[in-house]
Design a protein around this motif. Structure first.
Motif, mmCIF file in Angstrom:
data_model
loop_
_atom_site.group_PDB
_atom_site.id
_atom_site.type_symbol
_atom_site.label_atom_id
_atom_site.label_comp_id
_atom_site.label_asym_id
_atom_site.label_seq_id
_atom_site.Cartn_x
_atom_site.Cartn_y
_atom_site.Cartn_z
ATOM 1 N N LEU A 94 0.841 -1.185 0.000
ATOM 2 C CA LEU A 94 0.000 0.000 0.000
ATOM 3 C C LEU A 94 0.882 1.243 0.000
ATOM 4 O O LEU A 94 1.915 1.288 0.673
ATOM 5 N N ALA A 95 0.492 2.253 -0.746
ATOM 6 C CA ALA A 95 1.260 3.492 -0.820
ATOM 7 C C ALA A 95 1.407 4.110 0.567
ATOM 8 O O ALA A 95 0.508 4.020 1.399
ATOM 9 N N ALA A 96 2.540 4.745 0.799
ATOM 10 C CA ALA A 96 2.815 5.341 2.112
ATOM 11 C C ALA A 96 1.746 6.361 2.496
ATOM 12 O O ALA A 96 1.344 6.441 3.664
ATOM 13 N N ALA A 97 1.266 7.132 1.512
ATOM 14 C CA ALA A 97 0.244 8.146 1.803
ATOM 15 C C ALA A 97 -1.055 7.497 2.253
ATOM 16 O O ALA A 97 -1.727 7.998 3.174
ATOM 17 N N ASP A 98 -1.428 6.368 1.631
ATOM 18 C CA ASP A 98 -2.648 5.670 2.033
ATOM 19 C C ASP A 98 -2.495 5.067 3.427
ATOM 20 O O ASP A 98 -3.419 5.113 4.242
ATOM 21 N N ARG A 99 -1.312 4.502 3.719
ATOM 22 C CA ARG A 99 -1.082 3.939 5.057
ATOM 23 C C ARG A 99 -1.189 5.031 6.118
ATOM 24 O O ARG A 99 -1.802 4.826 7.168
#
Length: 354
Positions: A94-99
């Motif tokens: 999962l993308a860091a921004a989504d996490r």
């Protein structure tokens, strides 16, 4: 059309796999069929539209793709989507921004179970552009307070507060002519015994007292106590206690035709019925990790042509206490939504002490 086995599907040559991949990825992005000419332009190797058409016909014979209406293009069947998800799709991190967004929003929610799960379902809906769903199971919190409130001559509301602040309301039948003092007495009797106990523990103790005749309650009040506990505890069928659905309106976006709207209407009706959705989420609970349900693989989606991605979450004792997920069209962005659901389930589990 003869459907082949998963083993035979796995033996597709590289060219067939690449053309099939282009058909599926185009469909997931646009919801539309794609023609041989467009595919030939997308392929890394030079292949004529005629050659692509031949492969597309072979894929159609295998049951992996179909030509909707009179279109010359092809789109994946449910079998094709299942094969793509199981054998070809690569799930990245999962993308860091989504996490970061999931961590921040779920942790910022109310620390009650209901608050955490409501935020999780709302968050999944926003991130996936589908409907976020959460169902809780096996929940038996420590209790803090209970009260009976008369609604009608033969009905009362049972308000029960857990130590974590969560509030549950249930309606229970009461005898006609029951005095208000009997409701007060029932509340006082249970409040003297419930603090720090689970509902199951309270039911066991109360039942023993009532059977032994030790409870200083008249017949009508004792009946209210027993019925109130049974009502709050559920029907005994083992169904989850709470279902949260957020973002159904997202499913109305990007509709291509009137039949799309009809499929969504059918899905809304299924969601409102709840039981089949709870049963389906229960199937996700039975597995470990993320489960993917596509279209008519499950009776809930047999008419609406939808998909669901779901994962269980655990409490401090590592017991599965619920399932969360996303419902959307069969052209969900599986590569993005699967790790998103998985990560959200793990965040919720950590907040619950899992």
């Amino acid at each position: 059309m003869t459907l082949v086995t998963s083993g035979e599907l796995a033996q597709l040559n590289e060219r067939s796999r690449e053309i099939f991949r282009q058909i599926v990825e185009s469909y997931l992005a646009t919801g539309e069929p794609i023609g041989s000419r467009n595919i030939s332009r997308l392929l890394p190797s030079t292949l004529s539209p005629a050659s692509v058409r031949n492969v597309m016909q072979d894929l159609e014979m295998l049951g992996l793709v179909q030509a909707p209406h009179t279109s010359a293009g092809r789109m994946p069947t449910e079998l094709g989507l299942r094969f793509f998800v199981d054998a070809m799709l690569e799930f990245g991190d999962l993308a860091a921004a989504d996490r970061a967004r999931i961590d921040a929003q779920v942790r910022a929610s109310s620390r009650t179970l209901e608050g955490v799960l409501t935020e999780a379902s709302t968050l999944l809906s926003g991130l996936s552009r589908g409907a976020g769903v959460v169902v809780t199971t096996k929940r038996d919190p420590r209790l803090k307070h209970l009260e009976f409130v008369r609604l009608e001559p033969t009905r009362a509301l049972v308000v029960l507060v857990a130590e974590d602040g969560a509030v549950e309301n249930r309606v229970v039948d009461i005898p006609l002519g029951l005095p208000t003092s009997a409701l007060v007495e029932a509340s006082n009797y249970l409040n003297a015994r419930l603090r720090g106990r689970t509902l199951a523990e309270l039911q066991v103790e109360t039942q023993k007292e009532l059977e032994a005749g030790r409870a200083e309650l008249d017949t009508l009040t004792a009946r209210v106590v027993a019925d109130g506990l049974a009502s709050w505890g559920g029907s005994g069928e083992g169904l989850p206690q709470q279902l949260i659905v957020r973002g159904q309106a997202n499913l109305l976006e990007d509709l291509k035709a009137a039949d799309d709207l009809e499929r969504i209407r059918l899905l809304f009706a299924d969601i409102e019925a709840k039981k089949d959705l709870i049963d389906l989420l229960g199937r996700a609970e039975a597995g470990d990790g993320v489960r993917i349900f596509i279209g008519s693989e499950n009776k809930l989606f047999s008419l609406s042509g939808s998909s669901m991605i779901a994962a269980p979450f655990r409490d401090a004792s590592q017991q599965i206490v619920g399932v969360l997920g996303v419902i959307g069209p069969t052209r969900l962005n599986y590569a993005r939504v699967v790790p998103m659901v998985d990560y959200t389930a793990r965040v919720v589990g950590r907040l619950l002490g899992g």
